[in-house]
Design a protein around this motif. Structure first.
Motif, PDB file in Angstrom:
ATOM      1  N   ASN A   1     -11.518 -21.290 -51.928  1.00 44.34           N
ATOM      2  CA  ASN A   1     -10.132 -21.117 -52.716  1.00 44.34           C
ATOM      3  C   ASN A   1     -10.638 -21.730 -54.143  1.00 44.34           C
ATOM      4  OD1 ASN A   1      -8.417 -20.114 -50.811  1.00 44.34           O
ATOM      5  ND2 ASN A   1      -8.251 -22.022 -49.903  1.00 44.34           N
ATOM      6  N   TYR A   2     -10.121 -21.062 -55.349  1.00 45.03           N
ATOM      7  CA  TYR A   2     -10.501 -21.536 -56.473  1.00 45.03           C
ATOM      8  C   TYR A   2      -9.214 -21.733 -57.374  1.00 45.03           C
ATOM      9  CZ  TYR A   2     -14.957 -19.446 -55.042  1.00 45.03           C
ATOM     10  OH  TYR A   2     -16.039 -19.242 -54.105  1.00 45.03           O
ATOM     11  N   ASN A   3      -9.419 -22.652 -58.312  1.00 52.51           N
ATOM     12  CA  ASN A   3      -8.469 -22.863 -59.467  1.00 52.51           C
ATOM     13  C   ASN A   3      -9.045 -22.534 -60.839  1.00 52.51           C
ATOM     14  OD1 ASN A   3      -9.958 -24.998 -59.436  1.00 52.51           O
ATOM     15  ND2 ASN A   3      -8.043 -26.200 -60.536  1.00 52.51           N
ATOM     16  N   LEU A   4      -8.006 -22.346 -61.726  1.00 53.86           N
ATOM     17  CA  LEU A   4      -8.697 -22.111 -63.254  1.00 53.86           C
ATOM     18  C   LEU A   4      -8.904 -23.535 -63.991  1.00 53.86           C
ATOM     19  CD1 LEU A   4      -6.192 -19.285 -64.493  1.00 53.86           C
ATOM     20  CD2 LEU A   4      -8.829 -19.206 -64.009  1.00 53.86           C
TER      21      LEU A   4
ATOM     22  N   PRO B   1      -5.428 -18.019 -60.884  1.00 54.46           N
ATOM     23  CA  PRO B   1      -6.877 -17.610 -61.144  1.00 54.46           C
ATOM     24  C   PRO B   1      -7.238 -16.251 -60.743  1.00 54.46           C
ATOM     25  CG  PRO B   1      -6.723 -18.858 -59.335  1.00 54.46           C
ATOM     26  CD  PRO B   1      -5.563 -19.094 -59.785  1.00 54.46           C
TER      27      PRO B   1
ATOM     28  N   GLU C   1      -9.355 -15.586 -56.925  1.00 61.34           N
ATOM     29  CA  GLU C   1      -8.647 -16.579 -56.132  1.00 61.34           C
ATOM     30  C   GLU C   1      -9.331 -17.143 -54.933  1.00 61.34           C
ATOM     31  OE1 GLU C   1      -4.910 -15.800 -53.696  1.00 61.34           O
ATOM     32  OE2 GLU C   1      -4.001 -16.349 -55.638  1.00 61.34           O
ATOM     33  N   ARG C   2      -9.933 -16.384 -54.169  1.00 59.07           N
ATOM     34  CA  ARG C   2     -10.438 -16.586 -52.792  1.00 59.07           C
ATOM     35  C   ARG C   2     -11.578 -15.806 -52.558  1.00 59.07           C
ATOM     36  NH1 ARG C   2      -6.085 -17.020 -48.269  1.00 59.07           N
ATOM     37  NH2 ARG C   2      -5.904 -19.085 -49.152  1.00 59.07           N
TER      38      ARG C   2
ATOM     39  N   GLN D   1     -12.840 -26.345 -62.995  1.00 64.23           N
ATOM     40  CA  GLN D   1     -12.717 -25.581 -61.814  1.00 64.23           C
ATOM     41  C   GLN D   1     -13.127 -26.309 -60.688  1.00 64.23           C
ATOM     42  OE1 GLN D   1     -14.820 -21.804 -60.945  1.00 64.23           O
ATOM     43  NE2 GLN D   1     -13.156 -20.935 -60.586  1.00 64.23           N
TER      44      GLN D   1
ATOM     45  N   THR E   1     -13.338 -26.096 -56.429  1.00 66.21           N
ATOM     46  CA  THR E   1     -13.633 -25.085 -55.166  1.00 66.21           C
ATOM     47  C   THR E   1     -13.289 -26.023 -54.034  1.00 66.21           C
ATOM     48  OG1 THR E   1     -15.199 -23.851 -56.426  1.00 66.21           O
ATOM     49  CG2 THR E   1     -14.871 -23.734 -54.189  1.00 66.21           C
ATOM     50  N   SER E   2     -12.274 -25.323 -53.209  1.00 69.80           N
ATOM     51  CA  SER E   2     -11.980 -25.957 -52.010  1.00 69.80           C
ATOM     52  C   SER E   2     -12.560 -25.044 -50.931  1.00 69.80           C
ATOM     53  CB  SER E   2     -10.441 -26.117 -51.798  1.00 69.80           C
ATOM     54  OG  SER E   2     -10.111 -26.462 -50.370  1.00 69.80           O
TER      55      SER E   2
END
Length: 265
Positions: free
Chosen positions: A218-221, A188, A191-192, A232, A234-235
């Motif tokens: 932290n993010y993912n697509l 992604p 990313e952060r 998506q 989010t952590s």
């Protein structure tokens, strides 16, 4: 009739509660407990007489506040002051992530990292602002699984405000805040994100202490897996940060120079 309706409604509730749709209503981003970052830094800043400098740092992170240790960093680098406001650096490090419940098994992942960095500093009377640009090359080794390689671009905007002096010098209390974004060219892309706020104290020209809070997200697509749309996720995690900096001065330095108490992470 009323009894039949009650039975039918109860069955509908039970079926709905166990359906994938209902399960999908559970929080995608459950809250995490607070952790902690403990950082020790040895720093040799450049001076007007000697523009070369460097740093070495060790860092430990815990999944809970000062408990459940799972992560460490060992890193260092060499810097060169292009002038008072511009500093270039080349650095590298080793980053190890473990399972705090099974530390004896060794790291789950070991990352080795090399980066190039440029820092632009602005001294606006009392307020000090730092722009940091970094390009990273990263190599991963996952235990018993695979290896990988990734690039990353980072930008950090950091502001410092001394409270009892116009400059950050001996016996100065100061505030520090920053926001940093992490970009991955392969996705992604975003990313952060890392946000920090803290207070520091410079005891003398050598020793500084900073204590603060950092939130790292932290993010993912979004993706489609097995015909289902995965949104998506989010952590995000909050951490207490304690950073001790020991600054070494060049022997050739003749005049005191204000150095911004930047965190090297």
């Amino acid at each position: 009739m009323t009894k039949s309706l009650l039975i039918a409604a109860s069955a509908l509730v039970l079926v709905s509660a166990n359906s994938p749709v209902a399960l999908a209503q559970s929080p995608a981003n459950p809250p995490q407990r607070w952790g902690s970052w403990l950082i020790g830094t040895f720093l040799l800043p450049g001076s007007p007489e000697n523009k070369w400098g460097g740093f070495a740092e060790v860092q430990a992170r815990t999944d809970a506040v000062f408990a459940k240790y799972f992560y460490n960093e060992l890193k260092g680098g060499v810097s060169y002051d292009l002038d008072k406001n511009f500093t270039a650096m080349i650095a590298g490090g080793r980053y190890a992530t473990s399972d705090y419940r099974a530390l004896e098994d060794g790291p789950l992942n070991v990352e080795k990292r090399l980066w190039l960095q440029l820092v632009l500093s602005q001294y606006l009377d009392r307020l000090k602002i730092e722009h940091r640009y970094r390009i990273e090359q990263r190599w991963f080794d996952y235990r018993g699984d695979s290896t990988g390689r990734r690039n990353r671009i980072r930008y950090r905007l950091n502001a410092f405000l001394p409270l009892n002096s116009k400059t950050i010098k001996d016996k100065t209390v100061f505030l520090s805040v920053y926001d940093e974004i992490f970009l991955n060219p392969k996705g992604p892309v975003f990313e952060r994100n890392r946000v920090y706020g803290g207070v520091g104290y410079q005891f003398n020209k050598h020793l500084l202490l900073q204590v603060g809070w950092v939130n790292q997200s932290n993010y993912n697509l979004p993706a489609i897996q097995q015909g289902q749309f995965i949104p998506q996720i989010t952590s995000a995690k909050n951490n207490v940060v304690v950073n001790v900096i020991y600054r070494i001065a060049h022997r050739s330095a003749t005049s005191p120079t204000e150095h911004l108490p930047s965190q090297q992470d």
